[in-house]
Structures are given as structure tokens and as C-alpha cells.
Design an enzyme around this catalytic site. Sequence first.
Site, short mmCIF file in Angstrom:
data_model
loop_
_atom_site.label_atom_id
_atom_site.label_comp_id
_atom_site.label_asym_id
_atom_site.label_seq_id
_atom_site.Cartn_x
_atom_site.Cartn_y
_atom_site.Cartn_z
N SER A 1 0.83 -1.20 0.00
CA SER A 1 0.00 0.00 0.00
C SER A 1 0.88 1.26 0.00
O SER A 1 1.75 1.39 -0.86
CB SER A 1 -0.92 -0.05 1.23
OG SER A 1 -1.90 0.92 1.17
N ASP B 1 -9.03 -6.49 -4.31
CA ASP B 1 -8.60 -5.18 -3.78
C ASP B 1 -9.10 -4.10 -4.73
O ASP B 1 -8.65 -4.02 -5.87
CB ASP B 1 -7.06 -5.16 -3.68
CG ASP B 1 -6.54 -3.88 -3.05
OD1 ASP B 1 -7.32 -2.94 -2.83
OD2 ASP B 1 -5.32 -3.83 -2.77
N HIS C 1 -8.18 -5.09 0.12
CA HIS C 1 -6.86 -4.48 0.28
C HIS C 1 -6.11 -5.08 1.47
O HIS C 1 -4.90 -5.24 1.45
CB HIS C 1 -7.03 -2.97 0.45
CG HIS C 1 -5.75 -2.20 0.48
ND1 HIS C 1 -4.81 -2.31 -0.51
CD2 HIS C 1 -5.25 -1.31 1.38
CE1 HIS C 1 -3.78 -1.52 -0.22
NE2 HIS C 1 -4.02 -0.91 0.92
#
Lengths: 202, 388
Positions: B157, B322, B355
Site C-alpha cells: 500500500s 482489492d 486491500h
Amino acid sequence: MSDNALRADFEIIAEWIKPNQQVLDLGCGQGQLLHHLMKTKNIKGYGLEIEEDAITECIKKGINVVQQNLDEGLDNFEDNSVDTIIMTQALQAVRRPDELLDEMLRVGNEAIITFPNFGHWTCRSYLMFKGRMPMSDTLPFSWYDTPNIHLCTFKDFEALCYDKDIKVISRTVVDNDLKDNWAIRLWPNLLGQVAIYHITKR
Amino acid sequence: MPTQIPNNSVGIVEPKIYHFNEPLKLRSEQVLDNYQLMVETYGTLNKEASNAVLICHALSGDHHAAGYHTPDDKKPGWWDSAIGPGKPIDTNKFFVVSLNNLGGCSGSTGPTSTNPDTGKPYGSDFPIVCVRDWVHSQARLADELGIQKWAAVIGGSLGGMQALRWSIQYPERIGHCVIIASAPKLTTQNIAFNEVARQAIIKDPEFHEGHYMAADTIPKGGLTQARMLGHITYLSDDGMALKFGRDLKAGKLNFNFDSEFEIESYLRYQGERFSNQFDANTYLLMTKALDYFDPAAAFDNDLSKCFESAQCKFMVMSFSSDWRFSPKRSEEIVNALMDADKDVSYAEIESDKGHDAFLLPIPRYMQIFDAFMHQVASNSGLNEGDSL
């Protein structure tokens, strides 16, 4: 395929690859061919693959592998961005072989393609005498679950090349042990089991 | 607490503070005259200093990536699934460095630290730090630790953005770059989500223009809402449906606005918990760092041109469900790297965990991660019996 057969296959393809070329291997499997070409020809390149375990194997070997579905084309590659695009034993498994062929010759200056020959006499006689879709060591699947959805004969492939104005630079036809002999050279579409084509745009 | 610390854990770990007195000029042109970083390390640095791996954390992460601080800890560090003996980031081979980034709220200098100019907490006076500033400060930490070149820089991320930035900011100081569930820049939608989160915090009456600590309060409600919103975007629709469905806490509708559905109660709990342990100004700052990240902007928005100076080998991974950092965004990175003729491998991991999947020990994810880290060790001369 045995290791010997693999190496024979690679040798033929490796002969057509110039040193230090940029190569893209479509459906690269566990990356044996790329690994061989990296060692013997110092090529740089990427393998495209969709099968999970094969991708892991490539990474273990230190091969650049990118997960990509060939049926979605090669939109992410620019025109003429690769010296040679290779596709071994995967043409018959894609949704539109003709469109992928166009894509290969858009992205690559040259392409090397191998595929099984559906015109081999064993296939012909299987259908003729058993009346059922041919199955063999190279084509071990039933008609309903086979990944080989677009099987063709050498003649079919050459007709497609003719229609698309694709130039065949060279062609080698071999048996399942990837050997050739005088009879195969004489009647390739009847006796050859695997074809290796080296093609380019005319 | 874990009844017993597992064998494949790095065990009890202790964070350490590193002080830096050389002024750090930030992207915003502001200068931090001095600052401290809170750091944890796992494993042992070899004498060539060739086995160091940097872990970059995401929005709400910190330096505590693996192991336990005390035997009574309920949970290990945030990436314990991937870091430890025999795990993909194998502490038997690698010396792992994990820090709380500048602007954080877990011990590194940030909005909750005392501003030397006023003697009060910085609050919203703390300068906005960007990904490149973090990378700069991480490079100084590497200097301090005697690490000239990282065997690998790894992050998911926002952490993946730092790893990406490392590859072009210090190309000679990074051997491998692992970018997980990340993006070359945020989408418009993503910036929009961040803005809603920020507004929830800023509009909280307890925010006091960011100086809530001086007012002896915190914008708890705003931070809770921000986290609840964020949490929704870290999960997938299918994953949420599978976990909570339309289950009712009381088993029947009560026709009021208490939390009735299990998902409501879960989000409230997560938001509440987060608001007790995280600083609102840090949350604002981290979301800004996300929004501002766009390394291709300096290269005519050409991402492959941006990667030209990179020398390391890349591994990029994404997760099928995601949608906050979708596989398409990872593929943009991969395509730019291939276009720039860089070494890169890419895998999209099948998962319904959204995610958040990047923090979970999904078997295929761990296998690929492990395979790549084996290559990192091999290329760095760390595997016994491997030839370089």
C-alpha cells in the site's frame, strides 16, 4: 516431455535467437526455455504466464515472469518493442489464435511458434477408424475438457500465414521426440507431430 | 496473550530511538532541524552489511512489524505473518529494519511530539511530510545502521509507494524492490475517500484546528468515522458479505439507530479502537502523503521514463478483490517497468479479502513472496551453497 526432448526443442529455437535479444515468451510455463536462452544466448526478457504454480517456479529460477491472460491480448506492449516473441504449444489453447498472431507480430519483429499437428496420421486414423475425437500422448484430453480449443494442421497454419501475409522464415517439423527424418521432411503434414515456425511480417 | 510465543516468531523485541541532528529539508520546503525515529530490527546484520531489508509501513502501521513487546501482548507486530524465522522475510537470513515514519504517532517525531519552538505539541503545525521525505529519512537511518545498500526494500500500500520511490531516489542503494497492493499514484476516487476521512476529523468540534492536545482533548468522533470509512474500502464486498452477511446482533430489527447489523457493530468497534490509539493529525498527514505521491509527474507523467534510473529487480503483487489499490494499478507499474526494460515479476493473488489481504498469510501469496525472497538472498550471496 523428457529432459532430452525439452533440450532438443530448445536447441532448435535457440538457433533462431540472436545473442542479447529482447525476448517475450507467451505461456512460458516454468520458464525452462527462457532460462536456457538466458544462459546460452544472454537474452533479456519476460515470460507471460497465467498458471499459478508455474509463476512461482519462474520466480524461484530468477526469471522475470508476469501474470497475464493471453486471451486479453498484448495491449500493454508497444509496437516492435521486442526482438522475438516465442509461443510454445499454446497457440491452440487461446481463444483467437489469429488475433494473437497479429498481436505477436505487432509487438515482436519476429515470432517463433510451436504447436501440435492435428493432421498427423495418428489423429487422422483415430478419427477415421474410431469415429471419435483423437486423443494421444500430446493431446491427452477429452473433447469437452481440452484446453486445446483451436487445434490445426500445419497446412491450416500455413494457409493462415498466407492470408495474413506473414512470411515464414523457417520451419522445422519433428516427431514427438523432436527429431526429424527424411520421411517427415517429405510428408510433414502426415508424419510431423510438432511444428516449429519462425515467422515475420512481410 | 499467546499461550506460548510460536517458534517461527522473532520473539520479544525492543524498539530503539535514533536521533538525527542534521536538518531535513522536506518537499514542502519546510525544514525539520532535528528529529527522532523509532526503530525495530530483527535478525542480525552480517559483517558485509549485505543482508539488510527495509520494511515500509502503510497508513496506520508503525515500527512494530513483528514479534511481541511483552509476553502478555495479545497480538504480534502488524506483519508477523511475513517476518520471522522460516517466513518469507526470513530473519535467519535477513537483518530486518522497520521504523515508524516521520509524522507518525508511535515514537518517531510527529504531530504529538513537542515543538521545540513553542514547547507545546506540534499538532497541525507539524509539516506535511511526503513519501520522498520518508525515503530520505530512511536513507539516513541506513547510514546510521551502517547499511550502504538494502538487499531489499519492501512495502504494501503506502509502504509500496515508499519502496517504489526508493528504487528511483537511491537506485544504487537498493538491490530488490517489493511493491505489494500499491499504485503509481492515487486515483481520483481514492483521493475523494481520503478527503471524506479528513473532513470527518477536521469538522469534529474537538479538533481545535489541530491543536486538540493543547486543549486536552481529541477529535475522537471524527477519527472514528474516518477509520470506519477507510475500513470499508480495505475490505471487499464479497469478503464483507461472507463475514457478516445481514446478521443482526439482537436477532431481530429494533427500529432504532443503535448498531443492529453485525457489520455496524464491527465498524464501530474498529473505529473506536483505532481512535484510542492513533493520532488524528498523523492520519491527516498520512492521507496527504498518499494523495501527493506521483513520481511520474516529474517525468512528463511518463512512468517508464520515471523508472529509467532504477537498477534493482522488482517484484509486484496485487490481490484480485482489492478495489482500493486494484490489480490494474499494480499492472501500470509492471507495464512501465517492462517498457523501461527493468527486471520485474508480477503476480495477482486470488483473494476475497480486499486491500487488507496484503497483511494476511494467504498461501499462494506467501509462496511467491518466499520464492522471490529466496532470489533476493541468492543474489545477495546469502544462501549457502548457492553460486552468485
